[in-house]
Write an enzyme that holds these catalytic residues in place. Structure first.
Site, PDB file in Angstrom:
ATOM      1  N   SER A  28       2.132   2.199  -5.791  1.00 24.59           N
ATOM      2  CA  SER A  28       2.300   1.047  -6.669  1.00 24.59           C
ATOM      3  C   SER A  28       3.338   1.348  -7.753  1.00 24.59           C
ATOM      4  O   SER A  28       4.511   1.524  -7.448  1.00 24.59           O
ATOM      5  CB  SER A  28       0.945   0.649  -7.253  1.00 24.59           C
ATOM      6  N   ASP A  72      -0.266  -7.053   1.575  1.00 23.33           N
ATOM      7  CA  ASP A  72      -0.497  -6.667   0.179  1.00 23.33           C
ATOM      8  C   ASP A  72      -0.675  -7.920  -0.675  1.00 23.33           C
ATOM      9  O   ASP A  72       0.175  -8.807  -0.679  1.00 23.33           O
ATOM     10  CB  ASP A  72       0.700  -5.850  -0.313  1.00 23.33           C
ATOM     11  N   HIS A  83      -3.171  -3.821  -0.699  1.00 23.19           N
ATOM     12  CA  HIS A  83      -2.477  -2.908  -1.614  1.00 23.19           C
ATOM     13  C   HIS A  83      -2.916  -1.462  -1.394  1.00 23.19           C
ATOM     14  O   HIS A  83      -2.102  -0.542  -1.454  1.00 23.19           O
ATOM     15  CB  HIS A  83      -2.737  -3.332  -3.057  1.00 23.19           C
TER      16      HIS A  83
END
Length: 820
Positions: A661, A734, A768
């Protein structure tokens, strides 16, 4: 950029891999990841029972790929009428804390257990069960041997599907309307275009995903999200529906069990916001479903300032110290944190019968962060937050007399000064209140120090305002308070703790602080013994401006003294307002090492040195801190490599960097702007900040207010400088704000179009974070193969890369009339 490179970039598409199917890492790593995890433990509110929740290591890709519908910022499981969930508990075990006896909760084979919740008094617990035909609610009475199925057809699409009454004798549930017709079907041909229109007012929005797209989506959202409220009487085994079907978000019983606080959604919907920001109506109902009062009708929250709050009542809740009194907070500054204001928030109180005007009872200088209650309904614990300084303050207040005791006042990042959170207990109404024995309150904290965390339990005197330390974690171990089992004004409490060390897995203990007696409650074995072959060390070092950094170093046990290993540095940047808090140590060096998912630690089993949780602070004014982001992450990375190289542990010419991330964003920038690393691994990142123009992470400015910072921080625009191999991994679905899969696809195309070396791995059905066994194993296999090829086994550089010069800090470019 050269014309040829630009054309290649525009035309480039992710190249197909020559190898199809999922891959696996070496067997010893598969063994670690397949190990069943230690059960989760839920202690009952009365401190009498422990509920052990057993879960599998990882779901299969078939489970992750179960159908879901993206609507209004949610992913809805159409079969379960719940948010999409891929991992379910498979077993429940009850353990008596007093006697130490265990009994397994009998359930049908193959039961998929969703959420588990103790009743307020601990006399029962309830849990959801996923079936082929929907979601059921089950409950276990502690006086009985087996649980019972209570009701089928739960609907938890919007918020929790059930809540306990305070007496623990009943629940309120949200059900699929029995009269619901078949789901609407999208027509084969569109009925018209999807239209959006700006109303001419500023509406800064983050980049949400899975939003409504058109009128057909609106109809489908209505169908899935509508629910009917019902009351469950457990002893009578009766379920009674009340009110009409609506888009119910929350239904919360009052402490006296006579009223319901009901929140529901209204139209118009939005195509740029998730459902949590749709118009809402908050009402008080009686137990027949009649509306007694309307607290607020909140419009669409599309014009909330950045880091701001909506106008009107928010955080509407029952006061847990009174039978039926509502409290809420309202902004005094227009909800805008950038506006100058003497006071920002005010708390209001509205008692039953809810017919009079609400009365203000507490005005705050800063933004409200929470309100907790005592047995005395005139006393509150109020927390507030100063955004400009990132400062937190908590006070025990008695508004009627003006009395106020400040019990926490510090930089929110100052771990060392954190006095701990006040413990709660079961109040006389069956609700949670601050635990108080006579003049004493209890605080449970992490006890962060330069040598790592040493959790503690303190007793705080309201009379003398002095703090007494009742217990502190010993040296060389990590032990934290899970629950206070018993306490009184004349006796030190008995506590349930979780104890672990580098060689001992986490297990629960009962400590009597009055007598010193200690008794083991669980004896969970080591689920991943192969990890005990690693050498683990907590390391500290300094970067060039004096900020102290740290990390957890993992080395293979077979490493010989003086052997230099390739290094994999894994990090995630965090912002701080000052160097002193940036240099504080987080966590403990005495934790038991466990891994879940594609952890970088696994590379240490493959012969690498791994610096995990490497400190990556970015220090500065909250308004402009990102202007020096590039320089500071370079200093952090260089300091880590230098410190480990000077000790003869790592080869500075064979270093790789990785992150997830925001850590992936960091990774790409380090490859673009330094020569410290031979390769990188970036998972689920965002690389083009023009696609997140209304802020990202803690950035408070928009793209149009700080264009230079946004552009210089976008590794996508520096892709021509990424001359080290970069492995990009991303979940193909995601749903995290800002990290669209497109970010990795375009970053790969940019590197490819400029002649760089990259590999793009899109994991099917993953979000994610990566959950399926096949995805996790493949991610680890890709990482090991990439880093072995491009770092560990790579030939030496033709000439040693120069040490990175400090990156020139960007300065904000003021906006000019008419834009740039």
């Amino acid at each position: 950029m050269h014309t040829r490179a630009l054309l290649a970039l525009l035309a480039a598409a992710p190249a197909a891999s020559a190898q199809d199917g999922y891959r696996e890492p070496p067997p010893e790593i598969v063994e670690v990841l397949d190990a069943a995890p230690t059960p989760d433990v839920e202690v009952s509110p009365d401190g009498r029972w422990m509920l052990l929740v057993e879960r599998p290591a990882m779901p299969s890709i078939a489970e992750v790929a179960r159908p879901w519908v993206p609507l209004a910022g949610s992913r809805i499981d159409p079969a379960l009428s719940m948010p999409h969930q891929v991992s379910f508990a498979r077993g429940l075990v009850l353990k008596s804390i007093a006697e130490g006896t265990e009994r397994r909760v009998p359930l049908p084979e193959g039961t998929r257990i969703g959420g588990v919740s103790w009743s307020p008094r601990g006399s029962r617990f309830a849990f959801t069960v996923a079936t082929d035909s929907g979601t059921e609610l089950w409950a276990q009475d502690m006086r009985e041997l087996a649980p019972k199925r209570i009701v089928a057809g739960l609907n938890g699409v919007l918020g929790s599907a059930f809540e306990w009454f305070a007496d623990g004798e009943g629940l309120v549930v949200k059900l699929v309307p029995p009269e619901r017709e078949p789901a609407p079907v999208r027509p084969a041909a569109p009925r018209g275009p999807a239209v959006q229109e700006s109303a001419g007012r500023a509406t800064p929005l983050r980049t949400y995903q899975d939003l409504l797209k058109d009128a057909e989506d609106e109809r489908l959202f209505d169908w899935h999200a509508h629910s009917r409220v019902a009351l469950v009487e457990l002893d009578a085994n009766r379920v009674r529906a009340i009110g009409k079907a609506a888009l119910h978000v929350a239904v919360e019983p009052s402490p006296d069990g006579v009223h319901l606080l009901v929140t529901r959604l209204e139209r118009p919907y939005s195509y740029v916001l998730p459902w949590s920001r749709f118009p809402q109506t908050i009402e008080v109902w009686d137990l027949e479903g009649r509306v007694l009062a309307t607290v607020v009708k909140r419009p669409l929250s599309d014009a909330i300032p950045m880091e701001g709050v909506p106008l009107g009542p928010r955080d509407v809740q029952w006061a847990s110290s009174e039978p039926a009194t509502l409290v809420w907070v309202e902004a005094l500054d227009g909800g805008d944190p950038a506006a100058k204001a003497e006071h920002r928030d005010r708390w209001f109180r509205l008692p039953t019968p809810f017919s009079s005007a609400a009365r203000p009872f507490l005005t705050l200088e800063w933004r409200a962060r929470g309100l907790r209650f005592f047995a005395n309904p005139e006393v509150f614990l109020a927390t507030e937050y100063d955004r400009d300084r990132r400062w937190t303050r908590a006070r025990i207040v008695r508004p009627a007399t003006g009395e106020s005791i400040t019990v926490d006042d510090r930089n929110q990042n100052d771990r060392y000064a954190d006095p701990g959170a006040f413990a709660s207990t079961l109040g006389p109404l069956g609700t949670r209140i601050v635990r108080q024995d006579g003049e004493y309150l209890y605080r449970v904290g992490q006890g962060a120090t330069d040598d790592g965390a040493r959790p503690f339990l303190d007793r705080y005197s309201l009379q003398s305002r002095a703090t007494e330390r009742l217990w502190r974690c010993g040296e060389g171990v990590y032990e934290t308070v899970t629950a206070i089992a018993t306490s009184s004004a004349v006796r030190k409490p008995a506590i349930v703790t979780s104890h672990e060390s580098p060689t001992e897995p986490p297990n629960f203990r009962l400590r009597d602080l009055e007598t010193g007696a200690l008794r083991a409650l669980t004896s969970f074995p080591d689920p991943q013994p192969r990890l005990r072959t690693l050498q683990v060390e907590f390391v500290r070092f300094q970067r060039q401006d004096g900020v102290t950094l740290s990390g957890r170093l993992y080395l293979p046990r077979q490493r010989e003294e003086g052997q230099r290993l390739p290094l994999f540095l894994w990090a995630y940047p965090n912002e701080f307002t000052d160097a002193s808090t940036a240099g504080q140590v987080a966590g403990s060096p005495h934790r038991f090492v466990r891994v879940r998912g594609p952890s970088p630690i696994l590379l240490a089993l493959h012969g690498w040195a791994v610096l995990d949780e490497a400190a990556m602070p970015v220090v500065g004014d909250p308004e402009t801190v990102n202007d020096t982001f590039l320089a500071q992450i370079a200093w952090n990375a260089e300091a880590a490599i230098t410190a480990l190289a000077q000790r003869g542990i790592v080869d500075p010419e064979r270093c790789a960097v990785g992150g997830h991330s925001y850590g992936a964003f960091m990774t790409a920038n380090l490859l673009a702007h330094t020569n410290l690393f031979r390769a990188g691994v970036a998972r689920s990142g965002a690389y083009n900040r023009t696609l997140t123009p209304f802020g990202f992470q803690s950035e408070r400015r928009t793209l149009w207010k700080a264009p230079r910072s946004y552009l210089e921080l976008s590794p996508f625009l520096a892709a021509h400088q990424v001359d080290e191999p970069l492995l990009l991994i991303h979940g193909a679905k995601d749903d995290n704000t800002g990290t669209f899969p497109l970010q990795s696809e375009r970053m790969f195309a940019a590197i490819q179009g400029n002649g760089g070396k990259a590999r793009l791995v899109m994991l099917p059905e993953e979000s994610h974070g990566y959950r399926a066994r096949e995805s996790v194993l493949h991610c680890v296999a890709e990482t090991i193969e990439w880093l072995d090829a491009h770092v560990r086994d790579a030939p030496p550089r033709t000439e040693r890369a120069p040490e990175p010069a400090p990156v020139e800090a960007a300065s904000p470019t003021p906006s000019r009339p008419g834009g740039r």
